[in-house]
Design a protein around this motif. Sequence first.
Motif, short mmCIF file in Angstrom:
data_model
loop_
_atom_site.label_atom_id
_atom_site.label_comp_id
_atom_site.label_asym_id
_atom_site.label_seq_id
_atom_site.Cartn_x
_atom_site.Cartn_y
_atom_site.Cartn_z
N PRO A 236 0.83 -1.21 0.00
CA PRO A 236 0.00 0.00 0.00
C PRO A 236 0.86 1.26 0.00
O PRO A 236 1.77 1.40 0.81
CB PRO A 236 -0.80 -0.14 1.30
CG PRO A 236 -0.90 -1.62 1.51
CD PRO A 236 0.42 -2.17 1.04
N GLY A 237 0.60 2.15 -0.93
CA GLY A 237 1.41 3.35 -1.10
C GLY A 237 2.28 3.29 -2.33
O GLY A 237 2.74 4.31 -2.84
N ASN A 238 2.54 2.06 -2.84
CA ASN A 238 3.26 1.91 -4.10
C ASN A 238 2.40 2.26 -5.31
O ASN A 238 2.92 2.51 -6.39
CB ASN A 238 3.74 0.46 -4.28
CG ASN A 238 5.11 0.21 -3.68
OD1 ASN A 238 5.21 -0.49 -2.69
ND2 ASN A 238 6.15 0.78 -4.25
N SER A 239 1.08 2.26 -5.13
CA SER A 239 0.17 2.48 -6.25
C SER A 239 0.50 3.78 -6.98
O SER A 239 0.61 4.84 -6.36
CB SER A 239 -1.27 2.53 -5.75
OG SER A 239 -1.69 1.27 -5.28
N GLY A 240 0.63 3.71 -8.29
CA GLY A 240 0.94 4.88 -9.09
C GLY A 240 2.41 5.07 -9.37
O GLY A 240 2.78 5.90 -10.20
N GLY A 241 3.27 4.33 -8.70
CA GLY A 241 4.70 4.45 -8.91
C GLY A 241 5.15 3.60 -10.10
O GLY A 241 4.41 2.75 -10.60
N PRO A 242 6.38 3.80 -10.57
CA PRO A 242 6.84 3.10 -11.77
C PRO A 242 7.41 1.72 -11.49
O PRO A 242 7.96 1.44 -10.43
CB PRO A 242 7.94 4.03 -12.29
CG PRO A 242 8.51 4.64 -11.05
CD PRO A 242 7.35 4.82 -10.11
N LEU A 243 7.27 0.87 -12.49
CA LEU A 243 7.97 -0.41 -12.55
C LEU A 243 9.03 -0.28 -13.63
O LEU A 243 8.74 0.16 -14.75
CB LEU A 243 7.00 -1.55 -12.88
CG LEU A 243 7.60 -2.96 -12.85
CD1 LEU A 243 7.90 -3.38 -11.42
CD2 LEU A 243 6.64 -3.96 -13.50
N LEU A 244 10.27 -0.63 -13.30
CA LEU A 244 11.40 -0.44 -14.21
C LEU A 244 11.96 -1.78 -14.68
O LEU A 244 11.81 -2.81 -14.01
CB LEU A 244 12.54 0.32 -13.51
CG LEU A 244 12.19 1.54 -12.67
CD1 LEU A 244 13.46 2.12 -12.05
CD2 LEU A 244 11.47 2.58 -13.50
N ASN A 245 12.64 -1.72 -15.83
CA ASN A 245 13.44 -2.86 -16.24
C ASN A 245 14.87 -2.67 -15.73
O ASN A 245 15.17 -1.70 -15.03
CB ASN A 245 13.40 -3.06 -17.76
CG ASN A 245 13.93 -1.85 -18.53
OD1 ASN A 245 14.65 -1.01 -18.00
ND2 ASN A 245 13.58 -1.77 -19.81
N ASP A 246 15.77 -3.57 -16.10
CA ASP A 246 17.13 -3.51 -15.56
C ASP A 246 17.95 -2.36 -16.14
O ASP A 246 19.05 -2.08 -15.66
CB ASP A 246 17.86 -4.83 -15.77
CG ASP A 246 17.94 -5.24 -17.24
OD1 ASP A 246 17.31 -4.56 -18.07
OD2 ASP A 246 18.61 -6.23 -17.54
N ARG A 247 17.43 -1.68 -17.17
CA ARG A 247 18.13 -0.52 -17.74
C ARG A 247 17.60 0.79 -17.18
O ARG A 247 17.98 1.86 -17.66
CB ARG A 247 18.01 -0.54 -19.27
CG ARG A 247 18.73 -1.71 -19.92
CD ARG A 247 18.78 -1.56 -21.44
NE ARG A 247 17.45 -1.63 -22.03
CZ ARG A 247 16.84 -2.75 -22.39
NH1 ARG A 247 17.45 -3.91 -22.17
NH2 ARG A 247 15.66 -2.74 -22.95
N GLY A 248 16.69 0.71 -16.22
CA GLY A 248 16.16 1.92 -15.62
C GLY A 248 15.07 2.58 -16.44
O GLY A 248 14.76 3.75 -16.23
#
Length: 398
Positions: A236-248
Amino acid sequence: MLKPLILSPRVWGLSLFLLGGGVGLWVGRLSALGSQGSPSSFPVTFTATHIESPAPQGVSPLPLDNPNFMAQAVAQVGESVVRIDTVTLAPDLDRSPFQHWFGRPQQPDSIDRGSGSGLLLGREGRIITNAHVVEGADGVEVALRDGQIVAGTVVGLDRVTDIAAIQIAAGNWSTPPLGRSVAVVPGQWAIAIGNPLGLDNTVTAGIISAVGRSSSQVGIPDKRVTFIQTDAAINPGNSGGPLLNDRGEVIGINTAIRSDAQGLGFAIPIEKALAIAEQLFTTGKVEHPFMGIQMVNLTPELRQKLQNDATLRLKLHQDNGVLVVRVLAESPAAVAGLQSGDLIETVGGVAVATTGEVQAQVEASVVGEPLTLVIRRSNQAQTLTVIPQAVSGEPSLD
């Protein structure tokens, strides 16, 4: 005058044994590295300090000054991750209009506070987050990485995809590198950044555990999204944040967790999130194509149960497919002649085998333009033409 060092035969033997063992270890290490192999199109060279492999075409490789590639990936996006603080006023339902004349003093409205994450897209001050983070909020503030707190305005939100758009003042904000979710495959690294449980700038990592998860599989069938699944911790609180790959590069917007599972999180593909956000920033709303049907995936067990129900008078000649179980009155599907019991075989010329695939094709269609369906009724193929209508909000049917 220094005397020459004279070693006894036993010491010489021990020295040669250790030297030979050391050489054996190095040879064994190099052989092990060489035995791993690599695709011929991605030649691998190694030096005394690190192993290098060329980045995919069109992608700038991360610098190798820091051996921790995750730290480098996070550094590229960190300044673009913000905290979204919301305030919602809950009125005092016991308040009487005569309280300021008689009785106890008026009590102030109670205040509900919430928090989530967001991705700041660049100098224009546009932010993507989840609709459920800001829905119903009376006020929004945005906390930037450098500690600034700025006022935000919710430009629009779309419950169907759970995407919201927030505007802050333009400034010298950095632009995060954006990736392509369509290139993501299970087993790749995944990095989540956000503000879970009020802990700002938290980084978690894992892998992409699946792609193309339908909303029904995730447990939120009223949404129109196919999700990226990851085991990177999303709280909870992560909602709306980015998911990245290994290259950023940003490949998704974290949106959901399943309460009945551990280690499963879901993200909206970045291409879908950006397309929805662009409509919200431009018009303040998103219109989704709507046919007006309810569907299920047919299975041998379901077919047997339906055919054993005498009230349905249903004759199905196959065990699999997409079965229409309800057609909304006066909907585009009803106007086109679609009926309960029909099996949908193609939508817009694309073969479909699941309700998620039908949903995806309808979502990709254009409001007001003909959409051709091939259906099977009483084991006879028929072609119908549907004119999808626009629907905003959160429809319960496709």
